[in-house]
Write a protein that holds these residues in place. Structure first.
Motif, PDB file in Angstrom:
ATOM      1  N   THR A   1       0.840  -1.206   0.000  1.00 56.97           N
ATOM      2  CA  THR A   1       0.000   0.000   0.000  1.00 56.97           C
ATOM      3  C   THR A   1       0.869   1.248   0.000  1.00 56.97           C
ATOM      4  O   THR A   1       1.816   1.349   0.781  1.00 56.97           O
ATOM      5  N   VAL A   2       0.523   2.181  -0.871  1.00 56.89           N
ATOM      6  CA  VAL A   2       1.204   3.475  -0.928  1.00 56.89           C
ATOM      7  C   VAL A   2       0.141   4.558  -0.757  1.00 56.89           C
ATOM      8  O   VAL A   2      -0.798   4.644  -1.532  1.00 56.89           O
ATOM      9  N   ARG A   3       0.300   5.369   0.275  1.00 50.42           N
ATOM     10  CA  ARG A   3      -0.642   6.465   0.520  1.00 50.42           C
ATOM     11  C   ARG A   3       0.109   7.791   0.550  1.00 50.42           C
ATOM     12  O   ARG A   3       1.259   7.851   0.978  1.00 50.42           O
ATOM     13  N   ALA A   4      -0.568   8.841   0.132  1.00 49.05           N
ATOM     14  CA  ALA A   4       0.043  10.173   0.083  1.00 49.05           C
ATOM     15  C   ALA A   4      -0.598  11.091   1.117  1.00 49.05           C
ATOM     16  O   ALA A   4      -1.767  10.931   1.484  1.00 49.05           O
ATOM     17  N   GLU A   5       0.193  12.048   1.589  1.00 50.07           N
ATOM     18  CA  GLU A   5      -0.295  13.109   2.481  1.00 50.07           C
ATOM     19  C   GLU A   5      -0.957  12.546   3.728  1.00 50.07           C
ATOM     20  O   GLU A   5      -2.059  12.946   4.115  1.00 50.07           O
ATOM     21  N   VAL A   6      -0.274  11.632   4.400  1.00 52.37           N
ATOM     22  CA  VAL A   6      -0.786  11.029   5.632  1.00 52.37           C
ATOM     23  C   VAL A   6      -0.338  11.873   6.830  1.00 52.37           C
ATOM     24  O   VAL A   6       0.845  12.189   6.953  1.00 52.37           O
ATOM     25  N   ARG A   7      -1.265  12.203   7.692  1.00 46.97           N
ATOM     26  CA  ARG A   7      -0.905  12.961   8.900  1.00 46.97           C
ATOM     27  C   ARG A   7      -0.072  12.098   9.851  1.00 46.97           C
ATOM     28  O   ARG A   7      -0.369  10.923  10.041  1.00 46.97           O
ATOM     29  N   TYR A   8       0.940  12.703  10.455  1.00 41.46           N
ATOM     30  CA  TYR A   8       1.775  11.967  11.410  1.00 41.46           C
ATOM     31  C   TYR A   8       2.595  12.940  12.219  1.00 41.46           C
ATOM     32  O   TYR A   8       2.720  14.131  11.883  1.00 41.46           O
ATOM     33  N   GLY A   9       3.187  12.442  13.299  1.00 40.26           N
ATOM     34  CA  GLY A   9       4.187  13.204  14.041  1.00 40.26           C
ATOM     35  C   GLY A   9       3.644  14.148  15.087  1.00 40.26           C
ATOM     36  O   GLY A   9       2.501  14.615  15.023  1.00 40.26           O
ATOM     37  N   ASP A  10       4.510  14.446  16.054  1.00 39.75           N
ATOM     38  CA  ASP A  10       4.162  15.363  17.138  1.00 39.75           C
ATOM     39  C   ASP A  10       4.038  16.804  16.663  1.00 39.75           C
ATOM     40  O   ASP A  10       3.393  17.615  17.323  1.00 39.75           O
TER      41      ASP A  10
END
Length: 240
Positions: free
Chosen positions: A106-115
């Motif tokens: 799976t390849v997804r773009a613009e995924v929210r992550y991080g502090d």
């Protein structure tokens, strides 16, 4: 990555207000094109340079053209559209061209992550034997004597991305900084310590903590004159 329509050649008159560029077409008329690049574009706007524009798909759009490519020197072409690298990187990953990033389901773009509330350019998951990979893509067009430098201006946002990548490594995942080299004259990539020394220092720290740093260069798919597509075709050395 392919352009949906044939590119239109012209000559650069000037770039101004960051997002606009006047371009003289072969018939002598001048059009105002959208300049999709918020950076300094150092070395990518020489006077009277040959440039290539893409026509807008929406006829109602205020500016009918988008500036895509520029000839920075004899036989050297750069893509200045910073909306292109993510698509180039995704196409290369999905085609299995980058071996170390292949075989993710799976390849997804613009995924929210991080502090620090970031969005990753590409999130790869579903590999049989490797942990998830978080891929930050950076466009490299600053070329000095065959060396590509990043960034071309001080980037606090880029420093934030490096901190986020280091956090992913500490959490047990892979983190990759992928330099998308959109300049045909570049032979290797280095941090631009002479422009943003803080970024260079943080990049070396990130690499020492396990962030994978790689550079892939784009080439016109058909060679020669711009024919409508840019593809990542070769890996370049990153010198830290």
């Amino acid at each position: 990555m392919k352009f949906p329509e044939p590119l239109i050649e012209g000559r650069l008159v000037k770039r101004y207000k960051r997002f606009m560029a006047d371009v003289r077409l072969p018939d002598g008329s001048t059009v105002t094109a959208h300049c999709p690049n918020t950076g300094s574009m150092q070395g990518c706007q020489p006077p009277d340079a040959r440039v290539w524009l893409s026509p807008a798909s929406n006829p109602a759009r205020k500016l009918r053209y988008t500036w895509e490519l520029v000839e920075t020197g004899p036989g050297q072409i750069a893509c200045i559209n910073t909306a292109r690298p993510n698509a180039q990187a995704r196409a290369a990953v999905e085609a299995g061209r980058i071996a170390s990033l292949a075989d993710y389901g799976t390849v997804r773009a613009e995924v929210r992550y991080g502090d620090e509330k970031s969005r990753i350019d590409l999130h790869l998951s579903g590999h049989e034997s490797r942990s998830d990979a978080w891929v930050e893509v950076k466009n490299v067009t600053l070329c000095e004597d065959g060396i590509g430098y990043f960034p071309d201006a001080v980037t606090l946002r880029g420093q934030k991305h490096l901190r986020e990548l280091m956090a992913q490594v500490r959490g047990g995942d892979r983190a990759i900084l992928l330099f998308c080299v959109n300049h045909t004259g570049i032979r290797e990539v280095r941090p631009a310590d002479h422009i943003d020394p803080a970024y260079g220092e943080l990049l070396r720290e990130a690499a020492s903590q396990g962030v994978e740093v790689m550079a892939w260069q784009a080439e016109l798919e058909a060679g020669g004159e711009p024919s409508g597509s840019l593809v990542l075709v070769r890996e370049l050395a990153v010198v830290l």
